[in-house]
Design an enzyme around this catalytic site. Structure first.
Site, PDB file in Angstrom:
ATOM      1  N   GLN A 314     -22.844   5.470  67.760  1.00 48.00           N
ATOM      2  CA  GLN A 314     -22.721   6.570  66.798  1.00 48.00           C
ATOM      3  C   GLN A 314     -23.000   7.916  67.485  1.00 48.00           C
ATOM      4  O   GLN A 314     -22.362   8.921  67.201  1.00 48.00           O
ATOM      5  CB  GLN A 314     -23.700   6.344  65.633  1.00 48.00           C
ATOM      6  CG  GLN A 314     -23.874   7.521  64.692  1.00 48.00           C
ATOM      7  CD  GLN A 314     -22.610   7.840  63.892  1.00 48.00           C
ATOM      8  OE1 GLN A 314     -21.766   6.971  63.683  1.00 48.00           O
ATOM      9  NE2 GLN A 314     -22.466   9.091  63.471  1.00 48.00           N
ATOM     10  N   GLU A 315     -23.937   7.906  68.410  1.00 35.33           N
ATOM     11  CA  GLU A 315     -24.308   9.156  69.084  1.00 35.33           C
ATOM     12  C   GLU A 315     -23.231   9.632  70.058  1.00 35.33           C
ATOM     13  O   GLU A 315     -22.867  10.794  70.067  1.00 35.33           O
ATOM     14  CB  GLU A 315     -25.640   8.975  69.831  1.00 35.33           C
ATOM     15  CG  GLU A 315     -26.855   8.908  68.917  1.00 35.33           C
ATOM     16  CD  GLU A 315     -27.134  10.239  68.212  1.00 35.33           C
ATOM     17  OE1 GLU A 315     -26.584  11.260  68.606  1.00 35.33           O
ATOM     18  OE2 GLU A 315     -27.906  10.225  67.227  1.00 35.33           O
TER      19      GLU A 315
END
Ligand code: GLU
Length: 483
Positions: A314-315
């Site tokens: 996600q990052e």
């Protein structure tokens, strides 16, 4: 006088007790299952291992059925023992033999089953779908197209029952039933082109859909299945059934059932489909280069590696060189001050970045107020990772003010987006925030985490031996015998 009276009544009372004992001894009714559960302090539940029922998540048991029966065990104030089996055949056999108090396994109430089993109240309705692989077959237009296709369903399933009903209308309908297998085996067989079409419940289809992008829904069959827990008719379940009725009434009224359904089965299909496809592609292409590092850091920080993998995807999409215009960098997208605080001197070094991120996450997790219980505690820690503890605390206060529970993620996630509106943020300590972002952030990570968990569940399970039996219409059977 009083004494005399008492001494007279004494032998009669005693006789009464003896008579009562004798009477009870002679006609002692079979003990109700609920009494046994309470005496032993254990509720035994048969289930199936799969994404819609029961699996492990962050080292703990999880899944819709697990949480539902756990709530029931808590309601009865007893321990819960889950007994996972590998197929519907095994499930019903064990239930019949009294190895458990009930079966919680996404089971539909059907006419044939109702004759042999007892059901608790229904907790959900799901469509029963015919699924085909679009690279192998054209879309079957209606039921009339079915007799020309190789159909296979789970033996002993509600779907087999639907087909038996359909056969009344389409006598040339044939199909095979896989014994001792699970839905995932059928989906694999459809993928391999061994069969043209199968049937699964809509929630199972959606849970597995990401792994099979070529699968399509042909049509639904019959009425939606009503799911419920099954109890054996061999035991005396009167009081247990009554407890189930009250329990379900309660969780329907207080919103717990809706919360669980929302948590496990509400997928934003359209929006997430493309994202999911990209995730699965990256999982094959990029993850293998970093999986070792992620696992190492997960062990160091006592985390589930799949969870850390979901956060880092996600990052940065697992890109250690990722940069954002706002100055965050690396695999875990740390800001310069955070990196400094965590002792990370090179944010572009994936090992340092992962360690820094894991440490930061753990720190936030521990600093959260004590009333926030797992698994919600993880979702709050993630939200804090994204938006900071201050804004999160603001949202919790607003949640409480508006009558919600500040310790439940499902309530706080409704309030977080309000931090964008002046009317709300002016009441808070830390003011304006893009509060919708942590909500999406947490939702994405949970989705990626589920995909990794379910993928492993499917990939590493040891399938039972394959047994497939053919169900031919009786006319055709006779024809074959005559040969
Ligand atoms: N609801 C199905 C049944 O009761 C099982 C779930 C499935 O295989 O999709 O047989």
């Amino acid at each position: 006088m009083r004494n005399t009276k008492n001494s007279h009544s004494w032998p009669f009372r005693r006789l009464g007790v003896w008579l009562l004992l004798l009477f009870c001894g002679a006609c002692s009714p079979p003990q109700d299952a609920l009494d046994t559960i309470r005496e032993e302090g254990v509720l035994r539940v048969l289930t199936r291992n799969g994404p819609t029922t029961y699996y492990e998540s962050q080292g703990n048991p999880s899944g819709f059925e697990y949480h539902l029966v756990k709530d029931f065990a808590d309601y009865l104030n007893v321990e819960l023992e889950m007994i996972p089996v590998v197929s519907l055949d095994e499930l019903f056999e064990n239930l019949h033999e009294g190895r458990a108090n009930l079966a919680a396994a996404g089971l539909s109430i059907t006419p044939e089953r109702s004759a042999a089993l007892q059901f608790g109240p229904s907790y959900m309705s799901v469509k029963q779908l015919f699924i085909y692989n679009r690279t192998l077959t054209d879309k079957p237009a209606d039921y009339a197209a079915l007799p020309d296709l190789r159909i296979r369903v789970l033996g002993n399933s509600s779907h087999a029952e639907v087909l038996r009903e359909l056969r009344e209308q389409y006598p040339s309908l044939t199909w095979s039933e896989s014994r001792d297998q699970e839905t995932i085996d059928l989906l694999e067989q459809l993928q391999q082109g061994e069969i043209d079409i199968t049937m699964v419940d809509a929630n199972e289809f959606h849970a597995n859909r990401a792994f099979y992008p070529d699968f399509r829904i042909a049509m639904s069959a019959g009425k939606p299945g009503k799911l419920a827990w099954a109890l054996s008719k061999n035991a005396d379940n009167t009081a247990l059934q009554q407890a189930l009725e009250t329990f379900f009434e309660e969780i329907k009224a207080n919103g717990e059932l809706d919360r669980l359904i929302d948590r496990f089965f509400t997928f934003n299909e359209r929006q997430s489909f493309i994202r999911t496809q990209t995730f699965l592609k990256m999982k094959e292409q990029r993850l293998p280069s970093y999986k070792g590092l992620i696992e190492q850091v997960a062990i160091e920080y006592d985390m589930d590696w799949r969870f850390l993998a979901a956060i880092s995807y996600q990052e940065s999409f697992w890109n250690p060189k990722a940069k954002s215009p706002t100055g965050v960098r690396g695999m875990m997208m740390l800001t310069r001050p955070t990196a400094k605080e965590l002792g990370v001197d090179n944010r572009l070094d994936p090992l340092q970045s992962l360690r820094g991120g894991a440490r930061y996450y753990k720190k936030l997790y521990t600093r959260l107020p004590s009333g926030i219980e797992p698994p919600d505690r993880s979702w709050f820690a993630l939200a804090a990772y994204n938006i900071g503890l201050g804004h999160l605390e603001d949202a919790r206060i607003l949640t409480e003010k508006s009558g919600g529970n500040p310790n439940l993620w499902s309530d706080v996630k409704e309030t977080l987006p309000l931090l964008r509106q002046r009317k709300w943020y002016k009441q808070t300590r830390y003011g304006y925030a893009r509060g919708d972002e942590p909500v999406r952030y947490v939702e994405n990570i949970r989705r990626y985490y589920s995909l990794l968990t379910w993928d492993e569940l499917n990939r590493y399970r040891v399938p039972p031996p394959r047994i497939v039996s053919d169900y031919l219409p009786s006319g055709l059977n006779r024809g074959l015998e005559a040969l």
